[in-house]
Enzyme design. Structure first.
Site, PDB file in Angstrom:
ATOM      1  N   TYR A  89      36.692  52.341  16.113  1.00 51.08           N
ATOM      2  CA  TYR A  89      37.386  53.153  17.116  1.00 51.08           C
ATOM      3  C   TYR A  89      38.120  54.314  16.441  1.00 51.08           C
ATOM      4  O   TYR A  89      37.981  55.484  16.850  1.00 51.08           O
ATOM      5  CB  TYR A  89      38.373  52.256  17.873  1.00 51.08           C
ATOM      6  CG  TYR A  89      39.081  52.903  19.043  1.00 51.08           C
ATOM      7  CD1 TYR A  89      38.403  53.183  20.218  1.00 51.08           C
ATOM      8  CD2 TYR A  89      40.435  53.209  18.971  1.00 51.08           C
ATOM      9  CE1 TYR A  89      39.054  53.760  21.301  1.00 51.08           C
ATOM     10  CE2 TYR A  89      41.099  53.776  20.049  1.00 51.08           C
ATOM     11  CZ  TYR A  89      40.400  54.045  21.212  1.00 51.08           C
ATOM     12  OH  TYR A  89      41.049  54.615  22.284  1.00 51.08           O
TER      13      TYR A  89
HETATM   14  N1  LIG Z   1      44.301  53.167  27.417  1.00 46.98           N
HETATM   15  C1  LIG Z   1      44.768  53.506  26.239  1.00 46.98           C
HETATM   16  O1  LIG Z   1      45.737  52.903  25.740  1.00 46.98           O
HETATM   17  C2  LIG Z   1      44.154  54.677  25.489  1.00 46.98           C
HETATM   18  C3  LIG Z   1      44.880  55.233  24.426  1.00 46.98           C
HETATM   19  C4  LIG Z   1      44.334  56.307  23.718  1.00 46.98           C
HETATM   20  C5  LIG Z   1      43.096  56.801  24.083  1.00 46.98           C
HETATM   21  N2  LIG Z   1      42.407  56.237  25.110  1.00 46.98           N
HETATM   22  C6  LIG Z   1      41.099  56.800  25.438  1.00 46.98           C
HETATM   23  O2  LIG Z   1      41.136  57.267  26.773  1.00 46.98           O
HETATM   24  C7  LIG Z   1      39.797  57.320  27.273  1.00 46.98           C
HETATM   25  C8  LIG Z   1      39.787  56.723  28.665  1.00 46.98           C
HETATM   26  O3  LIG Z   1      40.109  55.351  28.573  1.00 46.98           O
HETATM   27  P1  LIG Z   1      40.976  54.571  29.667  1.00 46.98           P
HETATM   28  O4  LIG Z   1      42.165  54.035  28.983  1.00 46.98           O
HETATM   29  O5  LIG Z   1      41.113  55.409  30.873  1.00 46.98           O
HETATM   30  O6  LIG Z   1      40.006  53.289  29.878  1.00 46.98           O
HETATM   31  P2  LIG Z   1      39.176  52.772  31.119  1.00 46.98           P
HETATM   32  O7  LIG Z   1      40.024  52.749  32.351  1.00 46.98           O
HETATM   33  O8  LIG Z   1      38.548  51.511  30.646  1.00 46.98           O
HETATM   34  O9  LIG Z   1      38.051  53.902  31.310  1.00 46.98           O
HETATM   35  C9  LIG Z   1      36.998  54.070  30.407  1.00 46.98           C
HETATM   36  C10 LIG Z   1      35.995  54.981  31.085  1.00 46.98           C
HETATM   37  O10 LIG Z   1      34.931  55.282  30.179  1.00 46.98           O
HETATM   38  C11 LIG Z   1      33.705  55.066  30.843  1.00 46.98           C
HETATM   39  N3  LIG Z   1      32.670  54.690  29.887  1.00 46.98           N
HETATM   40  C12 LIG Z   1      32.754  53.780  28.894  1.00 46.98           C
HETATM   41  N4  LIG Z   1      31.588  53.683  28.247  1.00 46.98           N
HETATM   42  C13 LIG Z   1      30.734  54.565  28.856  1.00 46.98           C
HETATM   43  C14 LIG Z   1      29.374  54.919  28.660  1.00 46.98           C
HETATM   44  N5  LIG Z   1      28.650  54.373  27.674  1.00 46.98           N
HETATM   45  N6  LIG Z   1      28.832  55.835  29.482  1.00 46.98           N
HETATM   46  C15 LIG Z   1      29.555  56.402  30.475  1.00 46.98           C
HETATM   47  N7  LIG Z   1      30.843  56.110  30.696  1.00 46.98           N
HETATM   48  C16 LIG Z   1      31.420  55.196  29.897  1.00 46.98           C
HETATM   49  C17 LIG Z   1      33.988  53.947  31.852  1.00 46.98           C
HETATM   50  O11 LIG Z   1      33.093  54.026  32.937  1.00 46.98           O
HETATM   51  P3  LIG Z   1      31.918  52.992  33.253  1.00 46.98           P
HETATM   52  O12 LIG Z   1      32.337  51.642  32.781  1.00 46.98           O
HETATM   53  O13 LIG Z   1      31.780  53.104  34.742  1.00 46.98           O
HETATM   54  O14 LIG Z   1      30.740  53.539  32.529  1.00 46.98           O
HETATM   55  C18 LIG Z   1      35.385  54.354  32.314  1.00 46.98           C
HETATM   56  O15 LIG Z   1      35.307  55.304  33.337  1.00 46.98           O
HETATM   57  C19 LIG Z   1      38.919  56.578  26.266  1.00 46.98           C
HETATM   58  O16 LIG Z   1      38.211  57.505  25.479  1.00 46.98           O
HETATM   59  C20 LIG Z   1      39.937  55.842  25.415  1.00 46.98           C
HETATM   60  O17 LIG Z   1      39.468  55.586  24.115  1.00 46.98           O
HETATM   61  C21 LIG Z   1      42.915  55.192  25.833  1.00 46.98           C
END
Ligand SMILES: NC(=O)c1ccc[n+]([C@@H]2O[C@H](COP(=O)([O-])OP(=O)(O)OC[C@H]3O[C@@H](n4cnc5c(N)ncnc54)[C@H](OP(=O)(O)O)[C@@H]3O)[C@@H](O)[C@H]2O)c1
Length: 255
Positions: free
Chosen positions: A158
């Protein structure tokens, strides 16, 4: 409804959940037409319906961001249906298995790198020419503090994928700044989304992670979406090639 993105068209990936869904809704309320991307079609269709119910315009492209055809289709929908592309928020991501580096399988490594990093490259291949044709645009990727300011155990793939995104936007910023394309990385702290919650399986784990942040809490997805809006809009017109920390002080806190 604000109008910071009036007349703009935006692609948001990972729009079926969490940060991406909030950002797509916010961009639409700010006047943008949206192309929303993720694998879960039903979630995307619900989002499109909600945007349309508020008077906005949106189209869904259901598919996997590891597939270049999906990147191409999203840009093509933006151009054919909405007349061009101004903003791309390449936000889809996955955490992968939480294991020490020697225990990451090569397949697990590739899945995380493909989903988090290669997807942004595939997106950029199609998004940049569309933005250049439009006279400029704003490309944003969702990175993280992990691998930038903090080494977090169990997050080798990651961290590597998300740090790679910062290098990628720096190069895009340098290559295409002269043609009006800005490229920036957004680095959230712990955020209260399904992914964030999955990383904190117990109340104790959640309290521990909250306590790592100077603000002693997680971000709401809306707080991160507002920072994405800043990078998408002309409010950040002289900001390019940056890694913007929006992480509640997790990088500077030792308490
Ligand atoms: N939450 C945290 O603490 C945090 C902190 C720092 C950064 N981030 C980053 O923020 C971003 C959004 O994450 P989130 O926290 O909002 O998580 P989330 O609610 O789990 O959303 C993740 C999104 O990515 C999509 N996704 C995952 N794999 C995919 C694939 N192979 N093809 C197309 N879509 C895909 C999922 O859609 P489907 O499952 O429908 O495909 C979902 O819409 C990510 O890049 C994550 O690494 C999160």
């Amino acid at each position: 409804m604000g109008r910071q993105l009036a007349g703009k068209t935006a692609i948001v990936t990972g729009a079926s959940s969490g940060i991406g869904r909030e950002a797509a809704s916010l961009f639409a309320r700010e006047g943008a037409r949206l192309v929303v991307v993720a694998r879960r079609r039903a979630e995307l269709e619900r989002l499109v319906a909600a945007i349309e119910a508020e008077g906005g315009e949106a189209a869904a492209v259901a598919g996997d961001v590891r597939d270049e055809a999906v990147a191409e289709e999203a840009v093509s929908v933006a151009v054919r249906r909405f007349g061009g592309l101004d903003i791309a928020f390449n936000n889809a991501g996955t955490m992968g298995e939480a294991v020490p580096v020697p225990d990451i399988t090569p397949d697990g490594w590739r899945e995380v790198l493909d989903t988090n990093l290669t997807s942004a490259f595939l997106g950029a291949r199609h998004q940049i020419p569309a933005m250049v044709a439009r006279g400029g645009g704003s490309l944003i990727v969702t990175s993280t503090f992990v691998g930038h300011t903090v080494g977090f155990p169990g997050m080798g793939a990651y961290a590597a994928s998300k740090a790679g995104l910062i290098g990628l936007v720096q190069v895009i910023a340098a290559e295409f700044g002269g043609q009006g394309v800005r490229a920036n990385a957004l680095l959230p702290g712990g955020t209260d989304t399904p992914m964030g919650r999955a990383a904190m399986a117990t109340p104790e784990a959640r309290r521990f992670v909250e306590g790592l942040h100077a603000l002693k809490r997680l971000a709401s997805p809306g707080e991160i979406a507002r920072s994405a809006l800043y990078l998408a809009s002309d409010a950040s017109s002289f900001t390019t090639g940056t890694a913007l920390l929006v992480e509640g002080g997790v990088s500077i806190s030792r308490a």
